[in-house]
Design a protein around this motif. Structure first.
Motif, PDB file in Angstrom:
ATOM      1  N   UNK A 132       0.832  -1.206   0.000  1.00  0.00           N
ATOM      2  CA  UNK A 132       0.000   0.000   0.000  1.00  0.00           C
ATOM      3  C   UNK A 132       0.864   1.253   0.000  1.00  0.00           C
ATOM      4  N   UNK A 133       1.980   1.229   0.710  1.00  0.00           N
ATOM      5  CA  UNK A 133       2.830   2.405   0.834  1.00  0.00           C
ATOM      6  C   UNK A 133       3.618   2.686  -0.433  1.00  0.00           C
ATOM      7  N   UNK A 134       4.194   1.659  -1.041  1.00  0.00           N
ATOM      8  CA  UNK A 134       5.097   1.870  -2.178  1.00  0.00           C
ATOM      9  C   UNK A 134       4.445   1.666  -3.543  1.00  0.00           C
ATOM     10  N   UNK A 135       3.295   1.010  -3.611  1.00  0.00           N
ATOM     11  CA  UNK A 135       2.563   0.804  -4.876  1.00  0.00           C
ATOM     12  C   UNK A 135       3.475   0.375  -6.022  1.00  0.00           C
ATOM     13  N   UNK A 136       4.172  -0.748  -5.889  1.00  0.00           N
ATOM     14  CA  UNK A 136       5.081  -1.179  -6.960  1.00  0.00           C
ATOM     15  C   UNK A 136       4.318  -1.563  -8.212  1.00  0.00           C
ATOM     16  N   UNK A 137       4.990  -1.455  -9.367  1.00  0.00           N
ATOM     17  CA  UNK A 137       4.331  -1.813 -10.634  1.00  0.00           C
ATOM     18  C   UNK A 137       4.094  -3.317 -10.712  1.00  0.00           C
ATOM     19  N   UNK A 138       5.008  -4.102 -10.141  1.00  0.00           N
ATOM     20  CA  UNK A 138       4.791  -5.539 -10.001  1.00  0.00           C
ATOM     21  C   UNK A 138       5.690  -6.060  -8.885  1.00  0.00           C
ATOM     22  N   UNK A 139       5.500  -7.322  -8.538  1.00  0.00           N
ATOM     23  CA  UNK A 139       6.177  -7.911  -7.374  1.00  0.00           C
ATOM     24  C   UNK A 139       6.787  -9.235  -7.808  1.00  0.00           C
ATOM     25  N   UNK A 140       8.069  -9.419  -7.492  1.00  0.00           N
ATOM     26  CA  UNK A 140       8.784 -10.636  -7.872  1.00  0.00           C
ATOM     27  C   UNK A 140       9.387 -11.284  -6.639  1.00  0.00           C
ATOM     28  N   UNK A 141       9.263 -12.590  -6.557  1.00  0.00           N
ATOM     29  CA  UNK A 141       9.890 -13.339  -5.471  1.00  0.00           C
ATOM     30  C   UNK A 141      11.317 -13.693  -5.874  1.00  0.00           C
ATOM     31  N   UNK A 142      12.262 -13.419  -4.994  1.00  0.00           N
ATOM     32  CA  UNK A 142      13.651 -13.798  -5.234  1.00  0.00           C
ATOM     33  C   UNK A 142      14.061 -14.878  -4.239  1.00  0.00           C
TER      34      UNK A 142
END
Length: 522
Positions: free
Chosen positions: A304-314
């Motif tokens: 909610x705070x950073x609103x990333x364009x997408x999220x990837x698991x590393x």
């Protein structure tokens, strides 16, 4: 900049020393091979883990990987000390790891400790006890150094990546900015599940605390709306549950993608589920599962705070960052996928070096292909013969399994499927395979057709196998005229037997082209 594809130097596509599209393989260099087996230990707040890396230095395989859930940081909010039970278990783990390293011939283990040990009043005494009993020196690192190493671990798998790395441990949460293959701003916080669990006042108190700390982190890091890379066991546990909720068919965590909406949906799913049943289905340990609800509270606020364009698991983090730390820059700049495939060819193929010849032979089919696709074609050619020891009836399936599930960095899940399909078609003309049907559906029809063409091209090219310094012949592709030409020298014509002719015709048919064969003059 490509979102996942490593940036590679612009070098010629041919050369006597395999200068190829991606340069000479560095794993053959003595300086690179010195990194072939590296042992690291991560003494975390929740777990103590030893990893021994082996294989191509740029994209190492996990020769050994063992984790002990010690919960060193449990109860520290009240006592200020390491958990007595956790300390006993951690010492036992370190003694075991020391013996294992000795048996593997490792000259030393590089060990680091993070939040729990650095914050505990008895952290220094614990490190001294470990050294007295095992000889292993533990380097206690601060939060910003932990963030830097975790970010370097991400760069091991995503050279040239950009975005925000967020590593959650048992007692802390670190963030680091990465851009152009470099680590930028770094921050640390106390938003680890073990510490959140000890906050008095229940869910409302935790929510207020998480919001306050996350707002402060955002003020320090600034706008970070690119990709969010999630590092840490609690994030991976949530990703496993996201796969269950979505019925996602490829259970490979590295490069698994989530959206902001899927994060919200999965958090709601977790809260509404029987956690014990979900834990068993996801294959998550009881100790890890007990921290997942607290990690969900942090992740919800983070997104909610950073609103990333997408999220990837590393799957790569601080331990891989410790390996990256030892690499010279010339090795860091290499493509981890290509280096890993070259190492596999050198180790397992019948004729190491033939993959480069095969790539150059079929390249006329892909003159207009973008660089990311040529990269996958090169990787497939390097891997085309590494599974030859498998039973012929199962060789195609083994190839698919290897490409889709192997520990390869720098690959989207859709790219794994493309390579898997191409290598499957390298050994079989049959497209039907009920076992993998759900994985085939992860790519569109056009991608499946392109993978089949690549597989048939490799299948035919392998029929012209001679000494790796010999010329295979020449393919010419005329897409407007729909003609596929094969030019062979008189010396090569005996190799163009009945089976080779059938495979060439099959390749031409997949291109909807006419097959034309000519012989060059002496």
């Amino acid at each position: 900049m490509s979102d996942t594809t490593p940036q590679v130097p612009n070098v010629p596509e041919t050369g006597v020393a395999d200068l190829g599209l991606f340069g000479k393989p560095l794993f053959q260099d003595p300086g690179a091979r010195a990194l072939r087996r590296v042992g690291v230990v991560d003494v975390g707040s929740n777990s103590v883990r030893m990893v021994v890396f082996d294989g191509a230095a740029r994209s190492p395989a996990y020769f050994y990987n063992e984790k002990i859930m010690c919960a060193l940081g449990a109860g520290m909010a009240d006592t200020g000390h390491l958990s007595p039970e956790g300390r006993v278990r951690a010492l036992s783990a370190m003694r075991r790891f020391s013996k294992l390293a000795e048996g593997m011939g490792l000259t030393e283990l590089t060990a680091v400790a993070t939040a729990a040990v650095r914050d505990a009043t008895d952290g220094r005494a614990f490190c001294e006890e470990v050294r007295a009993q095992t000889g292993i020196k533990i380097w206690v690192i601060d939060g910003e150094e932990e963030a830097r190493l975790s970010a370097q671990g991400v760069l091991l798998g995503w050279p040239g990546a950009y975005g925000l790395v967020c590593d959650i441990g048992g007692s802390s949460l670190e963030m680091a900015e990465i851009s152009g293959g470099r680590v930028g701003k770094r921050v640390t916080s106390n938003l680890g599940p073990l510490k959140l669990r000890d906050i008095k006042g229940g869910a409302k108190a935790r929510e207020a605390h998480i919001k306050e700390v996350m707002t402060g982190l955002a003020d320090k890091m600034g706008s970070q709306r690119d990709r969010l890379f999630l590092v840490g066991g609690s994030w991976r546990a949530i990703a496993r549950i996201d796969m269950i909720r979505r019925n996602y068919p490829l259970h490979v965590l590295h490069e698994y993608r989530m959206t902001r909406k899927s994060v919200r949906d999965t958090i709601d799913f977790i809260r509404a589920s029987d956690m014990e049943a979900l834990r068993v289905e996801a294959g998550v340990s009881s100790a890890r599962a007990s921290l997942v609800p607290y990690a969900c509270e942090v992740l919800a606020r983070l997104v909610k705070t950073f609103s990333p364009k997408d999220i990837a698991i590393s799957s790569y983090g601080i331990r891989e960052g410790m390996l990256y730390e030892q690499m010279p820059q010339r090795l860091r700049d290499r493509d981890p996928l290509i280096e890993a495939c070259r190492f596999a060819e050198d180790k397992d193929a019948r004729s190491p070096g033939f993959g480069r010849m095969l790539y150059n032979f079929i390249l006329p089919l892909y003159k207009s292909a973008p660089a990311p696709r040529k990269r996958l074609i090169k990787a497939a050619c390097l891997l085309h013969d590494v599974s030859w020891r498998a039973h012929p009836d199962y060789r195609a399936e083994v190839c698919f399994d290897n490409a889709t599930r192997a520990n390869l960095g720098g690959l989207k899940h859709s790219e794994r499927i493309f390579m898997g399909l191409a290598l499957m078609n390298r050994y079989s003309n049959k497209r039907e395979n009920v076992r993998f049907a759900d994985l085939f559906a992860m790519v569109d029809d056009q991608t499946r057709i392109e993978a089949e063409i690549l597989g048939k091209a490799m299948r035919f090219g392998a029929m012209l196998w001679m000494d790796k310094v010999a010329e295979l012949g020449e393919l010419r592709w005329y897409p407007k005229k729909k003609e596929l030409h094969l030019r062979l020298s008189p010396e090569m014509m005996p190799l163009f037997g009945e089976v080779a002719e059938q495979r060439f015709s099959s390749l031409a048919a997949s291109l909807e082209a006419q097959a034309v064969v000519t012989t060059t003059k002496r």
